[in-house]
Design an enzyme around this catalytic site. Structure first.
Site, mmCIF file in Angstrom:
data_model
loop_
_atom_site.group_PDB
_atom_site.id
_atom_site.type_symbol
_atom_site.label_atom_id
_atom_site.label_comp_id
_atom_site.label_asym_id
_atom_site.label_seq_id
_atom_site.Cartn_x
_atom_site.Cartn_y
_atom_site.Cartn_z
ATOM 1 N N CYS A 45 0.997 -1.227 0.012
ATOM 2 C CA CYS A 45 0.009 0.211 0.069
ATOM 3 C C CYS A 45 0.703 0.671 -0.076
ATOM 4 O O CYS A 45 0.452 2.153 -0.567
ATOM 5 C CB CYS A 45 -1.115 -0.417 1.256
ATOM 6 N N THR A 46 1.651 1.310 0.948
ATOM 7 C CA THR A 46 2.932 1.839 0.758
ATOM 8 C C THR A 46 3.337 2.543 -1.163
ATOM 9 O O THR A 46 3.855 4.001 -0.892
ATOM 10 C CB THR A 46 3.877 2.093 1.503
#
Length: 154
Positions: A45-46
């Site tokens: 997600c990062t």
């Protein structure tokens, strides 16, 4: 229920980072890249958020707004943005209404355990609020570029 290509995108009005509220219908006149991701500050997600951030000016130049959405709170989004200097808006779908409307709240399996979670997916919504393209079960590498290419083709 799931948002389909050629159909109006399900509207939502949700809290977002910075104390704002994001309402999809208020963004008419702009293309919207709505990407769903499982959880703030996790590796995939990062990376995805950083990839969209790296291309933020290109999306803006193409007339698009990029919005990430998870079930994390707006406060958690603020911390995620500050930690990684993100340049995308993050909507907080805490009650799950939008993730369910878009059909991305799904059964998942990990290490033999079944649970409900967000399927990584992206919806490209045109300036009239119609879904133009959908990417499901997204692989992060190269995804932001593929979405940008699709925005430029609208």
């Amino acid at each position: 229920m799931t948002a389909q290509v050629g159909a109006p995108a399900p509207d939502f009005s949700l809290p977002a980072d910075g104390g704002e509220t994001i309402t999809l219908s208020a963004l008419r006149g702009k293309h919207v890249v709505l990407y769903f991701y499982p959880k703030d500050d996790t590796p995939g997600c990062t990376t995805e958020a950083k990839d969209f951030t790296a291309m933020a000016e290109e999306f803006k130049a193409a007339g698009a707004v990029v919005i990430g959405m998870s079930r994390d709170t707006a406060t958690k989004h603020d911390k995620f943005i500050a930690k990684h200097d993100l340049k995308v808006k993050l909507a907080a779908d805490v009650d799950g209404s939008a993730t369910e409307a878009y059909g991305v709240w799904v059964e998942k399996n990990m290490y033999g355990r079944t649970y409900m979670g967000i399927e990584r997916a992206t919806y490209l919504i045109d300036d009239k609020g119609v879904v133009r393209q959908v990417w499901r079960k997204v692989r992060v590498k190269g995804h932001a570029q593929a979405v940008l290419d699709a925005v430029k083709a609208l």
